[in-house]
Design a protein around this motif. Structure first.
Motif, short mmCIF file in Angstrom:
data_model
loop_
_atom_site.label_atom_id
_atom_site.label_comp_id
_atom_site.label_asym_id
_atom_site.label_seq_id
_atom_site.Cartn_x
_atom_site.Cartn_y
_atom_site.Cartn_z
N ASP B 556 -4.83 -2.77 0.06
CA ASP B 556 -5.22 -2.22 1.35
C ASP B 556 -5.01 -0.71 1.32
OD1 ASP B 556 -5.73 -4.71 2.16
OD2 ASP B 556 -4.40 -4.69 3.92
N SER B 557 -5.89 -0.03 1.98
CA SER B 557 -5.81 1.44 1.87
C SER B 557 -4.56 2.00 2.53
CB SER B 557 -7.06 2.06 2.50
OG SER B 557 -7.12 1.65 3.85
N ASP B 558 -3.93 1.23 3.44
CA ASP B 558 -2.70 1.76 4.00
C ASP B 558 -1.46 1.10 3.41
OD1 ASP B 558 -3.37 -0.64 5.03
OD2 ASP B 558 -2.73 -0.20 7.09
N GLY B 559 -1.60 0.36 2.33
CA GLY B 559 -0.43 -0.20 1.64
C GLY B 559 0.35 0.90 0.95
N THR B 560 1.65 0.70 0.78
CA THR B 560 2.47 1.78 0.19
C THR B 560 2.10 2.06 -1.25
OG1 THR B 560 4.14 0.11 -0.31
CG2 THR B 560 4.49 1.45 1.67
N GLY B 561 1.55 1.06 -1.96
CA GLY B 561 1.26 1.27 -3.38
C GLY B 561 -0.16 1.69 -3.64
N HIS B 562 -1.00 1.70 -2.61
CA HIS B 562 -2.44 1.88 -2.83
C HIS B 562 -2.78 3.24 -3.43
CE1 HIS B 562 -6.70 1.14 -2.20
NE2 HIS B 562 -6.77 2.40 -1.81
N LYS B 563 -2.18 4.24 -2.90
CA LYS B 563 -2.59 5.61 -3.24
C LYS B 563 -2.42 5.89 -4.73
CE LYS B 563 -1.77 10.41 -1.99
NZ LYS B 563 -0.81 11.30 -1.33
N TYR B 564 -1.32 5.46 -5.29
CA TYR B 564 -1.04 5.84 -6.67
C TYR B 564 -1.33 4.74 -7.68
CZ TYR B 564 1.21 9.81 -4.53
OH TYR B 564 1.45 10.92 -3.82
N ALA B 565 -1.32 3.47 -7.25
CA ALA B 565 -1.37 2.40 -8.24
C ALA B 565 -2.64 1.57 -8.18
CB ALA B 565 -0.16 1.48 -8.08
N PHE B 566 -3.47 1.74 -7.16
CA PHE B 566 -4.67 0.92 -7.08
C PHE B 566 -5.66 1.36 -8.15
CE2 PHE B 566 -9.02 0.30 -5.45
CZ PHE B 566 -9.02 -1.09 -5.45
N ALA B 567 -6.20 0.38 -8.88
CA ALA B 567 -7.12 0.71 -9.96
C ALA B 567 -8.47 0.11 -9.66
CB ALA B 567 -6.57 0.17 -11.29
N GLU B 568 -9.44 0.98 -9.46
CA GLU B 568 -10.79 0.49 -9.16
C GLU B 568 -11.42 -0.20 -10.37
OE1 GLU B 568 -13.55 3.36 -7.60
OE2 GLU B 568 -12.03 3.99 -6.13
N GLU B 569 -11.05 0.32 -11.57
CA GLU B 569 -11.68 -0.21 -12.78
C GLU B 569 -11.23 -1.63 -13.09
OE1 GLU B 569 -9.79 2.43 -12.40
OE2 GLU B 569 -10.29 4.07 -13.75
N LEU B 570 -10.15 -2.06 -12.45
CA LEU B 570 -9.63 -3.38 -12.75
C LEU B 570 -10.58 -4.46 -12.24
CD1 LEU B 570 -6.97 -3.68 -14.18
CD2 LEU B 570 -5.87 -4.17 -12.01
N THR B 571 -10.93 -5.43 -13.11
CA THR B 571 -11.86 -6.48 -12.70
C THR B 571 -11.15 -7.62 -11.98
OG1 THR B 571 -11.61 -7.50 -14.84
CG2 THR B 571 -13.47 -6.02 -14.56
N VAL B 572 -9.81 -7.65 -12.05
CA VAL B 572 -9.08 -8.70 -11.33
C VAL B 572 -8.23 -8.04 -10.26
CG1 VAL B 572 -8.99 -10.25 -13.29
CG2 VAL B 572 -7.15 -8.61 -12.94
N ARG B 573 -7.80 -8.84 -9.30
CA ARG B 573 -6.94 -8.31 -8.25
C ARG B 573 -5.49 -8.37 -8.71
NH1 ARG B 573 -9.16 -7.74 -2.84
NH2 ARG B 573 -7.33 -7.97 -1.52
N ALA B 574 -4.80 -7.28 -8.53
CA ALA B 574 -3.38 -7.25 -8.88
C ALA B 574 -2.57 -7.15 -7.61
CB ALA B 574 -3.08 -6.05 -9.79
#
Lengths: 427, 725
Positions: B556-574
């Motif tokens: 989620d865009s307002d999750g604490t980890g989203h800004k630095y750890a979200f990976a768009e290139e990832l084909t699976v959800r982490a």
């Protein structure tokens, strides 16, 4: 007062000796000469000190002279007087054996006692006195024969099964004491002597068979109670064959029981393996005529046979003098045996002739076990080759025994009536 | 009858004698050739050992294909001295004296010359001492060191001799071990060996022989775990068993780390060979087995490199650790700890490395580092509370930035507050107030008992030692704080603070538990049985709730980890969870004062290593007073306030823990940056990169890029970047 007869026909004697005594003495002197020859050769071979001590020829000569003197003294004694002391002497040696055990145990803790009763190489069997040291387990051989012969004089003591319990008690006591020292060789020697003596005394065959069955039944118990090094020596006889070793390696359970804590691949470098291999190699390289006196790889070359002056002297004889020399040594023992049988047969008095049988038994069995061990037929037991091996105690013991035999031959008690102690209808 | 029996007896003896003669003939005539051959070929000198090759330590190739050497062997040389020269025994001395005597007789041409032993003995002793002096000069090795080796070897061999002779009847000759060569100088290079050989000439007292040493193929990869080998002084006898299973002086023995743990596999068994001109092998040596680690070499090297880069970029970070666990096979894929060191230079640089108490390069942070876990424990605590029925999933607590008017010191990290939060949103926003409330409901003892259940407070049984960490209990509180646990402690424990300490490995095991519902220590040696695991006893419903929360944290865009750890290139959800665990600065210098027990004068010391000082101090620990005068990291004044939000911030360890994919989890990842301050900002990017690397290696998703072949080529391109330190 005892009535004794004197040798009657002096025409057949050699230096006043009967033919039987001559045979015994000739055999003995032949073996003693062989011993000195060997000591001289080994002394000159400059073997390293790890194999033999220095100056063994000189010490052996001194021992030999002394023992020979003692033998002559023994010959001149009336053996029946010793017979009266037989039990006392037997008990005295038992006391000595006990003392060696008890003081040996204390000596490990108290220093000055330890100097008299030293704990050497894992066993206490010596009493060290000023100028000389004695080994009670050697002298028990003499007093045991005397005591047993004394006991078996009476018919009831060997014709009934209950009577046979006595000799076994007589054997068991020293056996246990020597086993505690420990000195396995001497222990194993006592049983065959006992057997031969009661056989010769005239025990019933079915009793003898029962005893043999009992003895065989005891073997597993005995084997299970042996120390690992003793066990591996007994098993060592069979391990000489490579097939047995490979078989054991594929059966680890059996291997762990009979040959514990050791690696079979290392067998040739274990104490038993090394001894057996090199003893046989020394004999085998002798061939038919031998390498010659003072020659051969085990004396001149780089090969080494530990204890070659002592337990394994037969191997060195065979190494130098070959098949004929070694067979001659066996022949010497058989000559002594014939003489002793003759002496025993001539003596109608039961104590005397049983002593002669006892001497015959101990001499031939010890020689047989030693030679058998050198040839890889018997376990390594540390029994010496009588009259030949280096060592004062052993020499003295056997010369005393021969002296006794000669004394028996010299003094026949006067015989009243024909063959009073024979029972021809026995079987 | 007597005569009859005597005749039988004599016959028996004659037959026995004939038997002996027959056997004699068999040996002397029949087998003469055979024994003659033995006599000319059997060794006069005894056998010597053939050392086995020590097993290698391997890691798996990229994506689990093939294996790659981490530790191998390389040939070297050693200088070995004949044992009697170290400890002369009477037999050797007597032989030596005999040889000397013969030589003198030959020189003087008098064959009967008598020379007493007392004359020759001092010459021999002098020769031996001279020999050791010369050896010292030749090898450029201090004499004291040589003598120390000599004494150690002597001591060991003597105890062997005693043991061998303990139940023997005769000590007629030296044992095999007294006639062998033992190394005094090891690890010689070929050049040195050639020089030494030339200079030593043909002496039988000393030989230069080939040997082998450890070779670290991949630099600092996994350096903390590999451990070290040493030349043993030899082992003292434990049983009467001959030395097959023990060590001869100078053999390689694993001392620490994997080398020690897998010693039984790696060591192998020595063989034996005869020492004459025609040496026959008596038994072949059995080489040690190779150990294959479950570590993925590409992932491990990448993570080490990535962590180093991250630590360099952050202002206060002093080190970092990361653990990756394969959740399907339950294997450790990476276990990284930085800073690292080069194991091949360990001995040379030991003092420098061990005295560096700022970076602590020898410290394996992944296994031994104990850190407060902070917010990464929130998911599992929440799941447990729901599973136990303490709260319902939809129950909300109100967060106003602090707990209540009376308890203002229990703050949430977000000063403005999260307002009404339920479990999922509390995890997504990492709301402290929600978990303070949970802690109150669960009580401090309940929380600490739960932590024990998921493996905190005990080492993880993976087969190699690691720290237990600390779970405070009622007794621990009484002995350390002089009071029992209060509601405040319950609140702190529930957000992973207070006196709770765990290792990154324990964090990874916890994250695996969240992902799979099992407490299962992973294995890290291929082929070893899996340590016993157990279900953690949390209902699947509760776990799914918090998994959902962790999913929102990352995606989620307002999750604490989203800004630095979200990976768009990832084909699976982490899924993931951030954590910033407040931590005090680490003291590195102390001022210690005490009263001198002799002069009763006050003494003051400046100390770099307090533990070592206390151990060697002249007064008992209770009489010492110490205070910290320097600690790291020292925060700059401008950093005490976050420039973006204006909130005040203190020192904190940054955590990021997560797993992927959400459906059928395959890997769990834990990243820790020591003093990384904010969890998402410091550890998040590393988590992001690790996830992508795992995808490239084929662990998650279906877009595998790196295979064994192109990994090596890629590594060649990257080599500059890897070695830039």
């Amino acid at each position: 007062m005892r009535l004794t007869n004197t040798p009657t026909n002096k025409n057949n004697t050699f230096l006043g000796l009967s033919p039987a005594s001559t045979a015994v003495l000739l055999g003995t002197i032949g073996l003693a000469a062989m011993s000195l020859l060997m000591m001289y050769a080994i002394d000159n071979a400059e073997l390293p000190q790890s194999i033999v001590p220095d100056n063994i020829f000189r010490s052996q000569s001194i021992f030999m002279l002394f023992a020979f003197g003692v033998m002559l003294v023994m010959r001149s004694i009336n053996y029946q007087r010793i017979g009266d002391l037989a039990y006392a002497l037997f008990i005295f040696t038992l006391v000595l054996l006990t003392a060696v055990l008890v003081f040996g145990w204390i000596g490990q803790r108290v220093d000055f006692i330890g100097k008299i009763f030293p704990y050497v190489n894992g066993s206490c069997r010596w009493i060290r006195l000023p100028f000389f040291q004695i080994q009670p387990s050697e002298f028990i051989k003499i007093t045991y024969i005397l005591g047993l012969a004394r006991y078996l004089r009476y018919r009831k003591n060997y014709r009934q099964f209950q009577g046979l319990l006595g000799p076994f008690a007589l054997t068991l006591l020293p056996m246990i004491l020597i086993l505690l020292e420990p000195d396995l060789g001497t222990v194993l020697l006592l049983l065959p002597i006992l057997f031969i003596m009661i056989y010769a005394a005239g025990a019933k065959v079915r009793h003898l068979v029962a005893i043999i069955v009992l003895m065989i039944a005891c073997v597993p118990v005995f084997f299970a109670n042996m120390a690992p090094y003793q066990r591996s020596r007994v098993v060592g006889v069979f391990l000489q064959s490579a097939e047995v070793r490979t078989w054991l390696e594929s059966h680890p359970k059996v291997k762990d029981y009979v040959y514990p804590d050791k690696d079979l691949k290392q067998w040739k470098n274990s104490v038993e393996g090394f001894h057996l291999l090199h003893a046989k190699t020394a004999i085998g390289t002798g061939g038919i005529i031998g390498n010659g006196y003072g020659k051969g790889v085990y004396l001149e070359g780089s090969r080494k046979l530990p204890e070659c002056h002592n337990d394994f002297i037969f191997a060195i004889i065979a190494h130098q003098f070959g098949f004929f020399g070694a067979a001659a040594v066996i022949l010497f023992y058989l000559i002594i045996a014939t003489g002793l049988v003759e002496i025993a047969g001539k003596t109608a008095e039961p104590f005397g002739r049983l002593i002669a049988v006892g001497i015959l038994a101990i001499l031939l069995i010890q020689a047989g076990v030693n030679i058998g061990m050198t040839l890889g037929l018997m376990p390594i037991t540390g029994l010496t080759l009588p009259f030949v091996s280096y060592g004062g105690s052993s020499l003295l013991t056997f010369f005393i025994l021969i002296g006794l035999a000669l004394a028996i031959d010299r003094t026949h008690p006067l015989q009243i009536g024909p063959k009073p102690f024979e029972f021809e209808n026995d079987s | 009858m007597f005569n009859y029996r005597m005749k039988l007896l004599l016959l028996g003896f004659v037959v026995f004698g004939m038997g002996l003669v027959f056997r004699l003939g068999m040996v002397q005539i029949g087998q003469h050739e055979q024994y003659a051959q033995i006599a000319s070929s059997t060794p006069a000198t005894p056998i010597k050992p053939i050392p086995p090759t020590r097993g290698r330590i391997l890691a798996r190739g990229p994506g689990g294909d093939g294996t790659v050497e981490l530790v191998a062997n390389e040939p070297c040389f050693e200088l070995a001295v004949y044992y009697p020269v170290m400890d002369p025994d009477k037999w050797w001395i007597s032989d030596q004296l005999r040889t000397m005597r013969r030589k003198i007789r030959k020189q003087r041409n008098e064959s009967k010359l008598k020379i007493p032993d007392e004359e020759l003995l001092p010459i021999l002793t002098g020769q031996i001492e001279q020999f050791w002096q010369n050896l010292g000069i030749l090898t450029e090795c201090p004499l004291a060191q040589l003598q120390a080796t000599r004494e150690r070897t002597t001591q060991v061999i003597r105890s062997w001799v005693e043991n061998v002779h303990k139940d023997r009847e005769t000590i007629a000759y030296p044992i095999l071990e007294q006639r062998m060569y033992y190394p005094v100088v090891s690890d010689l290079d070929e050049d040195q060996a050639i020089d030494l050989r030339a200079q030593l000439g043909n002496s039988s007292w000393v030989i230069v022989r080939p040997s082998s040493r450890r070779l670290y193929r991949r630099g600092d990869t996994l350096c903390h775990l590999l451990g070290r080998t040493t030349r043993t002084p030899g082992s003292l006898p434990k049983t009467t068993k001959i030395i097959e299973k023990d060590y001869l002086p100078g053999e390689l023995e694993g001392l620490s780390g994997l080398e020690a743990v897998c010693e039984e596999h790696l060591k192998g068994y020595r063989g034996w060979v005869e020492t004459d001109e025609d040496p026959q092998i008596i038994s072949q040596p059995e080489d040690g087995e190779d150990i294959v680690l479950t570590i993925d070499i590409a992932l491990q090297e990448y993570i080490q490199h990535r962590l180093k880069k991250q630590v360099r970029q952050l202002p206060y970070a002093t080190g970092a650790a990361a653990v990756v666990v394969d959740l399907q096979k339950w294997e450790l894929l990476a276990l990284a700890s930085v800073p690292t060191f080069d194991p091949s230079e360990y001995v040379k640089k030991f003092h420098q490395l061990s005295n560096d108490n700022v970076k602590l390069p020898l410290f394996n942070r992944a296994l031994w580092g104990r850190y407060a876990p902070g917010s990464i424990v929130k998911p599992i605590i929440g799941a447990w509370a729901v599973s136990e029925g303490t709260v319902t999933p939809f129950q909300t607590f109100y967060c106003r930035g602090y707990l209540s008017e009376n308890l203002r010191r229990f703050k949430c990290w977000l000063p403005s507050g999260h307002h009404d939060v339920d479990l999922i949103h509390a995890i997504k926003g990492s709301c402290d107030i929600y978990f303070y409330r949970l802690g109150e409901l669960l009580t401090a003892e309940g929380v600490s008992e739960f932590y024990k259940k998921i493996g905190f407070g005990n080492p993880v049984p993976i087969g190699i030692d690691n720290a237990a960490g600390r779970v405070p209990t009622q007794e621990w509180f009484i002995s350390h704080h002089g009071r029992g646990m209060s509601a405040g402690d319950a609140r702190n424990l529930a957000i992973g603070q207070g006196d709770l300490e765990i290792t990154p490995l324990q964090a990874a095991v916890m994250m695996s538990a969240v992902a799979t519902g099992r407490y299962q220590p992973p294995r890290f040696i291929v082929g070893k049985p899996l340590p016993r695991g157990r279900p953690i006893g949390i209902s699947a419903y509760a776990l799914n709730l918090v998994r959902n929360g962790m999913d929102k944290t990352l995606n989620d865009s307002d999750g604490t980890g989203h800004k630095y750890a979200f990976a768009e290139e990832l084909t699976v959800r982490a899924a993931g969870k951030t954590g910033s665990a407040q931590a005090p600065a680490r003291s590195i210098q102390w001022q210690v004062s005490y009263q001198d027990p002799l002069t009763s004068q006050p003494v003051t010391h400046i100390v770099d290593n307090l533990t070592r000082f206390i151990r060697s101090s002249p007064v008992p620990r209770k009489d010492l007073n110490w205070r910290t005068i320097r600690s790291i990291p020292e925060m700059k004044e401008e950093d005490k306030r976050d420039p973006a939000t204006g909130r005040s911030q203190g020192l904190a360890h940054a955590w990021f823990a997560g797993y992927a994919p959400i459906q059928r989890p395959r890997i769990a990842v834990v990243v820790l940056i020591e003093y990384g301050l904010a969890g998402g900002k410091a550890a998040g990017p590393v988590f992001h990169d690790i996830m992508l690397k795992c995808q490239d290696l084929g662990y998650i998703g279906d877009r595998r890029k790196i295979t064994f072949n192109n990994w090596q080529i890629e590594r060649l391109h990257e080599i500059d970047e890897y070695t830039d330190e």
